[in-house]
Design an enzyme around this catalytic site. Sequence first.
Site, mmCIF file in Angstrom:
data_model
loop_
_atom_site.group_PDB
_atom_site.id
_atom_site.type_symbol
_atom_site.label_atom_id
_atom_site.label_comp_id
_atom_site.label_asym_id
_atom_site.label_seq_id
_atom_site.Cartn_x
_atom_site.Cartn_y
_atom_site.Cartn_z
ATOM 1 N N ALA A 63 0.848 -1.194 0.000
ATOM 2 C CA ALA A 63 0.000 0.000 0.000
ATOM 3 C C ALA A 63 0.882 1.242 0.000
ATOM 4 O O ALA A 63 2.043 1.189 0.408
ATOM 5 C CB ALA A 63 -0.896 -0.015 1.231
ATOM 6 N N GLY A 104 0.813 -5.014 1.122
ATOM 7 C CA GLY A 104 -0.267 -5.076 0.138
ATOM 8 C C GLY A 104 0.187 -5.706 -1.169
ATOM 9 O O GLY A 104 -0.629 -6.254 -1.918
ATOM 10 N N GLU A 107 -0.288 -9.221 -0.603
ATOM 11 C CA GLU A 107 -1.743 -9.467 -0.570
ATOM 12 C C GLU A 107 -2.323 -9.479 -1.986
ATOM 13 O O GLU A 107 -3.238 -10.250 -2.286
ATOM 14 C CB GLU A 107 -2.430 -8.415 0.299
ATOM 15 C CG GLU A 107 -2.026 -8.565 1.774
ATOM 16 C CD GLU A 107 -2.567 -7.446 2.643
ATOM 17 O OE1 GLU A 107 -2.203 -6.279 2.392
ATOM 18 O OE2 GLU A 107 -3.349 -7.733 3.561
ATOM 19 N N GLU A 127 3.849 -5.083 7.725
ATOM 20 C CA GLU A 127 2.953 -4.051 8.260
ATOM 21 C C GLU A 127 3.197 -3.772 9.736
ATOM 22 O O GLU A 127 3.075 -2.637 10.199
ATOM 23 C CB GLU A 127 1.488 -4.461 8.052
ATOM 24 C CG GLU A 127 0.972 -4.300 6.621
ATOM 25 C CD GLU A 127 1.229 -5.507 5.738
ATOM 26 O OE1 GLU A 127 2.064 -6.354 6.102
ATOM 27 O OE2 GLU A 127 0.588 -5.595 4.663
HETATM 28 N N1 3HC Z 1 4.530 3.437 0.089
HETATM 29 C C1 3HC Z 1 4.973 4.663 -0.283
HETATM 30 N N2 3HC Z 1 6.253 4.920 -0.588
HETATM 31 C C2 3HC Z 1 7.109 3.906 -0.526
HETATM 32 C C3 3HC Z 1 6.724 2.611 -0.136
HETATM 33 C C4 3HC Z 1 5.358 2.390 0.151
HETATM 34 N N3 3HC Z 1 4.888 1.194 0.480
HETATM 35 N N4 3HC Z 1 7.813 1.822 -0.148
HETATM 36 C C5 3HC Z 1 8.857 2.589 -0.540
HETATM 37 N N5 3HC Z 1 8.428 3.846 -0.764
HETATM 38 C C6 3HC Z 1 9.218 4.974 -1.254
HETATM 39 C C7 3HC Z 1 10.236 5.456 -0.228
HETATM 40 O O1 3HC Z 1 9.666 6.404 0.642
HETATM 41 C C8 3HC Z 1 11.294 6.056 -1.111
HETATM 42 O O2 3HC Z 1 10.836 7.321 -1.517
HETATM 43 P P1 3HC Z 1 11.866 8.531 -1.756
HETATM 44 O O3 3HC Z 1 12.800 8.048 -2.814
HETATM 45 O O4 3HC Z 1 11.005 9.658 -2.128
HETATM 46 O O5 3HC Z 1 12.568 8.718 -0.425
HETATM 47 C C9 3HC Z 1 11.275 5.151 -2.356
HETATM 48 O O6 3HC Z 1 10.014 4.497 -2.332
HETATM 49 C C10 3HC Z 1 12.361 4.094 -2.360
HETATM 50 O O7 3HC Z 1 12.326 3.405 -1.100
HETATM 51 P P2 3HC Z 1 13.652 2.995 -0.328
HETATM 52 O O8 3HC Z 1 14.576 4.151 -0.254
HETATM 53 O O9 3HC Z 1 13.230 2.374 0.934
HETATM 54 O O10 3HC Z 1 14.252 1.924 -1.361
HETATM 55 P P3 3HC Z 1 14.996 0.573 -1.074
HETATM 56 O O11 3HC Z 1 15.323 0.023 -2.393
HETATM 57 O O12 3HC Z 1 16.067 0.773 -0.060
HETATM 58 O O13 3HC Z 1 13.907 -0.391 -0.371
HETATM 59 C C11 3HC Z 1 11.785 -1.458 -0.100
HETATM 60 C C12 3HC Z 1 12.795 -0.820 -1.083
HETATM 61 C C13 3HC Z 1 12.375 -2.745 0.478
HETATM 62 C C14 3HC Z 1 10.530 -1.769 -0.858
HETATM 63 C C15 3HC Z 1 11.486 -0.473 1.054
HETATM 64 O O14 3HC Z 1 11.147 0.780 0.490
HETATM 65 C C16 3HC Z 1 10.368 -0.880 1.951
HETATM 66 O O15 3HC Z 1 10.572 -1.669 2.849
HETATM 67 N N6 3HC Z 1 9.157 -0.322 1.732
HETATM 68 C C17 3HC Z 1 8.039 -0.514 2.603
HETATM 69 C C18 3HC Z 1 7.440 -1.885 2.479
HETATM 70 C C19 3HC Z 1 6.256 -1.979 3.400
HETATM 71 O O16 3HC Z 1 6.319 -1.724 4.580
HETATM 72 N N7 3HC Z 1 5.106 -2.363 2.833
HETATM 73 C C20 3HC Z 1 3.896 -2.466 3.560
HETATM 74 C C21 3HC Z 1 3.138 -1.196 3.422
HETATM 75 S S1 3HC Z 1 1.702 -1.170 4.446
HETATM 76 C C22 3HC Z 1 0.585 -2.111 3.584
HETATM 77 O O17 3HC Z 1 0.882 -2.619 2.541
HETATM 78 C C23 3HC Z 1 -0.765 -2.206 4.205
HETATM 79 C C24 3HC Z 1 -1.604 -3.192 3.540
HETATM 80 O O18 3HC Z 1 -1.619 -4.377 4.277
HETATM 81 C C25 3HC Z 1 -3.023 -2.709 3.435
#
Ligand code: 3HC
Length: 703
Positions: A63, A104, A107, A127
């Site tokens: 997400a 997500g 998912e 999450e």
């Molecule tokens: N939403 C919005 N922005 C995101 C994002 C996300 N899920 N994941 C990464 N980004 C953005 C970062 O903020 C960053 O933005 P910026 O360049 O403007 O600073 C850019 O994408 C690149 O991210 P990283 O610098 O972290 O890049 P890496 O290559 O080091 O890592 C990654 C990539 C492993 C995907 C890492 O970004 C990460 O762990 N992301 C989050 C994953 C996560 O927690 N997902 C769950 C989200 S909650 C969800 O899905 C709820 C659902 O169940 C309903």
Amino acid sequence: MSTLVTYLVEDNLALIGLASPPVNALGQPLRAAILEACDRAASDPAVSAIILHGENGLFCAGADISEFGLAASFAEPSLPDLLVRLTQIDKPLIACIDRFALGGGLELALACGYRISATGSRLGLPEINLGLLPGAGGTQRLPRLIGAEPALEMMMSGQPVSASHALDLGLLDRLIGEGDGLLEGARRFARELIHEGAPARPAERHSNPAAALPEDFFTRYRATHEPRWKNRLAPRLVLAAVESACVLPLNAGLQREVALFKEAEASSQSQALRHVFFAEREAGKVAGVSASTALRPVANVAVIGAGTMGGGIAMNFANVGIPVTLLELKPDALERGLGQIRNSYEISLQRGKLTQAELDKRMALLTGTLDYADIAECDLVIEAVFESLPIKQQVFRTLDEVCKPGAILASNTSTLDVDQIAAVTRRPHDVIGLHFFSPANVMRLLEVVRGKLTAPEVLATVLKLGKTIGKIPVVSGVCFGFIGNRMLEPYSREAHRMVLEGATPAQIDQVLTDLGLAMGVMAMHDLAGIDVSFLVRESRREAIAHDPSYCRVADELNALGRFGQKTKRGAYIYEGRERKEDFEVIALAERIAGELHIPRRPITTQEIHDRCLFMLINEGVQLLDEGIAERSGDIDLVWINGYGFPAWLGGPLHYAEQIGLDVVLDGIRHYRKALGEYGEMWFHPAPLLERLVAAGKTRIERL
Ligand code: 3HC
Ligand code: NAI
């Protein structure tokens, strides 16, 4: 058709590519585009199967975190609704997972009937790290696919699993080896499915996820794990959701999941953890450094001093395959240092965290020397000798003589002036502070101290390298104690003063650990060494001499040789691993209070909280105002990753925003009066805090 997805029909296959860089986060526009594309494929009689893949070499990071807390988060089509719709399409949907399927994103893959992945990919439900639970079917569909227990484990740990492990778990149907062309593999798989007349969705392997569980599984799970969850909400909600998957039919379970997700999303803990997520990414963006700043290659490293810190620092590099030369003064010190490193790796081996081959490989990357000539060609040198300016300056003079031009010269000093160290060299632009935290191979914080003359490329190089070794680098300007230790001073001062006024060390620590800190401040000094903090105070006596009560208890403990855990006595008595209140310390406090005419009285939990925390926050605000820290999120990261401040409170400055800046300011003003002469001495609100409150601001920023 939206530009956020690509749509291609090849023979009887529809290929839908997610094309929303950088990570295909499932914000509302992408969700709408996926829905439109999937509906189109579903209604096209020429299409027999649908492949969902990532256009930019990666599948999906979940997400869009920036939507949480806003109307966009559940704007139509909401992620849960979109995924329900995908499960209703009566053609096989194949998720083609490249690099990662997280949150997500996983998912989305679970809503497809089939999943195929490249070998190097990682799949997970992180999450919980954002104070959330999977909210788009993950808590209900994953237990039905792989069983409740492994599904719960994935959600609780938040750690992604490798693709091969995912295959073993039954999360994937097929793995495509490196170089074999993932998308081509997906096409082949799709054609096989069509040929076999495979159903759109295979039957659930664990249609009753509770079947394999002992009856009291959830009761026992809660009893075992709850103490470690402290005040955290998310693990409790994850457990409730998985429990629902075991007792409710799918549709009812999905509804329950959405309700629990909304509760988590609205919580202050999730807000705080989302702040931390973005703060970590912001911290890498530093004034004067850009993506085009040249980086210096770092192929080998030298560490000067193989003591507590030097050894741990060296391990960080060996762990990622970078050769390290350790330089010491005497053979026995070198031998001891290398022995401690081996010992530390052997403990990891015994715990099953390292194989013998990995241990051997890492040790082979570590070389010892007593001769500076052996480090002349190193790209980066990190000095970790005694905390003494003349000694460090002498080391840097030598480094200036022997090191090749362009080598980065770093100091691990925790309090000294990096500019004064740089000034003894002819290349101050190559000098920088790299403040690791103890144990240096474990703690994630790396304070990067930017000197007055540090070159942008030196800064950019160490920021990148910091990430390579798994640290969270945060840039600080030069000042006493940098960000972390400077804030530690007023926080420690209040704790020690309250011991004189009538609180016990255990009472103070209890308030802090109840708040969620990993350790109370008194216990922390016992661990770090009362002798060490005494030396730090000695180096700045003139700044504190006007307060005869300043950490007096600690000074006297130091004089008594009670250095903390290492001597089994400090603010507490240590019996084995057990920490006990010591009545001698209380008697000591009574005596000092008598001498200094400090009245003793009961101290409330509220007072301990406010005096320790508000002084900590106040110093942080002051650091921001002085430009030592670039942004408040950097300060939060330092305290979360270096000092055990709970991430679910977002760090001290985010916590202040949640309490209310006016409340913090009123508290400081209150104690300024209430504590008389002592209050007048120390309770000065940071001018920036006053300006923020006067301007009606609720966020901490420069003004
Ligand atoms: N939403 C919005 N922005 C995101 C994002 C996300 N899920 N994941 C990464 N980004 C953005 C970062 O903020 C960053 O933005 P910026 O360049 O403007 O600073 C850019 O994408 C690149 O991210 P990283 O610098 O972290 O890049 P890496 O290559 O080091 O890592 C990654 C990539 C492993 C995907 C890492 O970004 C990460 O762990 N992301 C989050 C994953 C996560 O927690 N997902 C769950 C989200 S909650 C969800 O899905 C709820 C659902 O169940 C309903
Ligand atoms: P330590 O006393 O364990 O190790 C210092 C090592 O440096 C010793 O092995 C000593 O033989 C060696 N040494 C001294 N002078 C030398 C020289 N001229 N050339 C080569 N080697 C020399 O000290 P520790 O705790 O490792 O601290 C080192 C530095 O790290 C200090 O600046 C300290 O402030 C800083 N630091 C310490 C932290 C801690 O928790 N111990 C945390 C963060 C920083």
